[in-house]
Design a protein around this motif. Sequence first.
Motif, PDB file in Angstrom:
ATOM      1  N   HIS A  47      35.634  39.269  38.137  1.00  0.00           N
ATOM      2  CA  HIS A  47      35.081  39.387  36.791  1.00  0.00           C
ATOM      3  C   HIS A  47      35.600  38.229  35.934  1.00  0.00           C
ATOM      4  CE1 HIS A  47      35.522  41.107  32.599  1.00  0.00           C
ATOM      5  NE2 HIS A  47      34.226  41.258  32.818  1.00  0.00           N
ATOM      6  N   ASN A  48      34.719  37.616  35.127  1.00  0.00           N
ATOM      7  CA  ASN A  48      35.125  36.481  34.281  1.00  0.00           C
ATOM      8  C   ASN A  48      35.956  35.475  35.076  1.00  0.00           C
ATOM      9  OD1 ASN A  48      33.819  37.726  32.171  1.00  0.00           O
ATOM     10  ND2 ASN A  48      35.667  38.457  31.171  1.00  0.00           N
ATOM     11  N   ASP A  49      35.441  35.105  36.211  1.00  0.00           N
ATOM     12  CA  ASP A  49      36.162  34.226  37.140  1.00  0.00           C
ATOM     13  C   ASP A  49      36.607  32.914  36.504  1.00  0.00           C
ATOM     14  OD1 ASP A  49      36.755  33.271  40.055  1.00  0.00           O
ATOM     15  OD2 ASP A  49      35.437  31.733  39.199  1.00  0.00           O
ATOM     16  N   TYR A  50      35.814  32.407  35.597  1.00  0.00           N
ATOM     17  CA  TYR A  50      36.057  31.097  34.978  1.00  0.00           C
ATOM     18  C   TYR A  50      37.327  31.072  34.128  1.00  0.00           C
ATOM     19  CZ  TYR A  50      33.785  33.971  31.536  1.00  0.00           C
ATOM     20  OH  TYR A  50      33.460  35.038  30.735  1.00  0.00           O
ATOM     21  N   GLU A  51      37.920  32.225  33.840  1.00  0.00           N
ATOM     22  CA  GLU A  51      39.140  32.258  33.035  1.00  0.00           C
ATOM     23  C   GLU A  51      40.406  32.047  33.872  1.00  0.00           C
ATOM     24  OE1 GLU A  51      38.988  35.844  30.673  1.00  0.00           O
ATOM     25  OE2 GLU A  51      37.672  34.884  29.210  1.00  0.00           O
ATOM     26  N   HIS A  52      40.274  31.964  35.184  1.00  0.00           N
ATOM     27  CA  HIS A  52      41.420  31.663  36.035  1.00  0.00           C
ATOM     28  C   HIS A  52      41.737  30.169  35.970  1.00  0.00           C
ATOM     29  CE1 HIS A  52      41.736  35.680  37.662  1.00  0.00           C
ATOM     30  NE2 HIS A  52      40.429  35.686  37.851  1.00  0.00           N
ATOM     31  N   ASP A  53      42.937  29.816  36.413  1.00  0.00           N
ATOM     32  CA  ASP A  53      43.357  28.417  36.351  1.00  0.00           C
ATOM     33  C   ASP A  53      42.395  27.510  37.108  1.00  0.00           C
ATOM     34  OD1 ASP A  53      45.550  29.131  34.858  1.00  0.00           O
ATOM     35  OD2 ASP A  53      46.911  29.227  36.576  1.00  0.00           O
ATOM     36  N   ASP A  61      40.530  31.512  47.402  1.00  0.00           N
ATOM     37  CA  ASP A  61      41.868  31.608  48.002  1.00  0.00           C
ATOM     38  C   ASP A  61      42.260  33.056  48.260  1.00  0.00           C
ATOM     39  OD1 ASP A  61      42.900  29.126  48.578  1.00  0.00           O
ATOM     40  OD2 ASP A  61      43.713  28.787  46.583  1.00  0.00           O
ATOM     41  N   HIS A  62      41.695  33.979  47.488  1.00  0.00           N
ATOM     42  CA  HIS A  62      42.034  35.400  47.619  1.00  0.00           C
ATOM     43  C   HIS A  62      40.972  36.185  48.395  1.00  0.00           C
ATOM     44  CE1 HIS A  62      44.813  34.272  44.380  1.00  0.00           C
ATOM     45  NE2 HIS A  62      45.512  35.337  44.717  1.00  0.00           N
ATOM     46  N   GLY A  63      39.991  35.496  48.974  1.00  0.00           N
ATOM     47  CA  GLY A  63      39.010  36.154  49.821  1.00  0.00           C
ATOM     48  C   GLY A  63      37.870  36.831  49.078  1.00  0.00           C
ATOM     49  N   PHE A  64      37.654  36.503  47.816  1.00  0.00           N
ATOM     50  CA  PHE A  64      36.589  37.157  47.055  1.00  0.00           C
ATOM     51  C   PHE A  64      35.213  36.681  47.527  1.00  0.00           C
ATOM     52  CE2 PHE A  64      39.955  38.848  44.816  1.00  0.00           C
ATOM     53  CZ  PHE A  64      39.556  39.653  43.758  1.00  0.00           C
ATOM     54  N   THR A  65      34.267  37.609  47.539  1.00  0.00           N
ATOM     55  CA  THR A  65      32.916  37.303  47.999  1.00  0.00           C
ATOM     56  C   THR A  65      31.886  37.426  46.874  1.00  0.00           C
ATOM     57  OG1 THR A  65      32.690  39.600  48.746  1.00  0.00           O
ATOM     58  CG2 THR A  65      33.383  37.963  50.381  1.00  0.00           C
ATOM     59  N   SER A  66      32.357  37.620  45.654  1.00  0.00           N
ATOM     60  CA  SER A  66      31.478  37.681  44.487  1.00  0.00           C
ATOM     61  C   SER A  66      32.257  37.168  43.286  1.00  0.00           C
ATOM     62  CB  SER A  66      31.002  39.120  44.246  1.00  0.00           C
ATOM     63  OG  SER A  66      30.153  39.199  43.112  1.00  0.00           O
ATOM     64  N   VAL A  67      31.646  36.260  42.525  1.00  0.00           N
ATOM     65  CA  VAL A  67      32.288  35.698  41.338  1.00  0.00           C
ATOM     66  C   VAL A  67      31.296  35.722  40.182  1.00  0.00           C
ATOM     67  CG1 VAL A  67      33.868  34.217  42.642  1.00  0.00           C
ATOM     68  CG2 VAL A  67      31.627  33.323  41.949  1.00  0.00           C
ATOM     69  N   GLU A  68      31.833  35.836  38.973  1.00  0.00           N
ATOM     70  CA  GLU A  68      30.996  35.978  37.780  1.00  0.00           C
ATOM     71  C   GLU A  68      31.225  34.810  36.831  1.00  0.00           C
ATOM     72  OE1 GLU A  68      30.549  39.156  34.062  1.00  0.00           O
ATOM     73  OE2 GLU A  68      31.430  39.781  35.981  1.00  0.00           O
ATOM     74  N   ALA A  69      30.135  34.205  36.374  1.00  0.00           N
ATOM     75  CA  ALA A  69      30.202  33.104  35.421  1.00  0.00           C
ATOM     76  C   ALA A  69      29.306  33.405  34.226  1.00  0.00           C
ATOM     77  CB  ALA A  69      29.768  31.795  36.078  1.00  0.00           C
TER      78      ALA A  69
END
Length: 285
Positions: A47-53, A61-69
């Motif tokens: 969720h809100n992937d773009y707020e990570h570093d 790197d953590h194996g996620f298969t869905s990201v939100e932008a």
Amino acid sequence: MSRLPKVFSPLAVLPLTAALVLSAVLPAAAEQLPAGDAEPLDQAHAHNDYEHDRPLLDALDHGFTSVEADVWLVDGELLVAHDREDVRPGRTLQSLYLDPLRAITRANGGSVYPGWDGSLQLLIDIKNEGAASYTEIDRVLRRYAGMMTRFTDDRVHEGAVTAVISGERPRALMESQRLRFAGYDGRLPDLATGTPAAFMPLVSDNWTNHFDWTGEGPMPADERERLHALVADAHAAGYRLRFWATPDTPGPARDALWTELAAAGVDHLNTDDLAGLRDFLLARR
């Protein structure tokens, strides 16, 4: 999400190969390339992937298969941010997501993860000017057609990346297209409409609008029954199911709710805590 069989290069599994490709396309990103050894986790949604570093890369790197932008259309550009005042030049849908994904999939023989036969979901949440934003998204996605899932009438031709449109969704405009490079994110009332899964592959909704339980104490039996019924209805129609606004503070309540969601078969568990959800899902195995 299943994929058609692909032919893999013997070098596809080597992170160095991906690094070399990215270094030619995105020099800065190449230095931070995901290691390539993360185990893909089917239920992990950033969720809100773009707020990570490192947008996208931390999730991979953590194996996620869905990201939100979340995207804002500003002067013809698709800028990624949660709020309008946070948009910054250069932080575009292309630079943060599409360009790195194209480089990574090329390096990995057509997959986001080496040897993986799944499709990464890119959930694009339109924050303003729905029709105009979607028109620009569609124009941009066509430039990345080689890696994108295609939606044509009642058929889905799956690619390494599957875009789904959320937020201000211009449904009529999307339905008018014979060929699309993105699916439509429905809501729970859409479960009863008979909408084809080839148009609406995902159904998402606010957890707190439909359930009172937030992880404290046992889940009420009637709410558990309702959750399982929603999952069954979604899967019978070919939809994946996701809830947002679920508790995300580390602790027993969050783990209890995640446990119920996972046991019911909810397809995407929503979090900002990449390591927390990765560890939870791996522990369940």
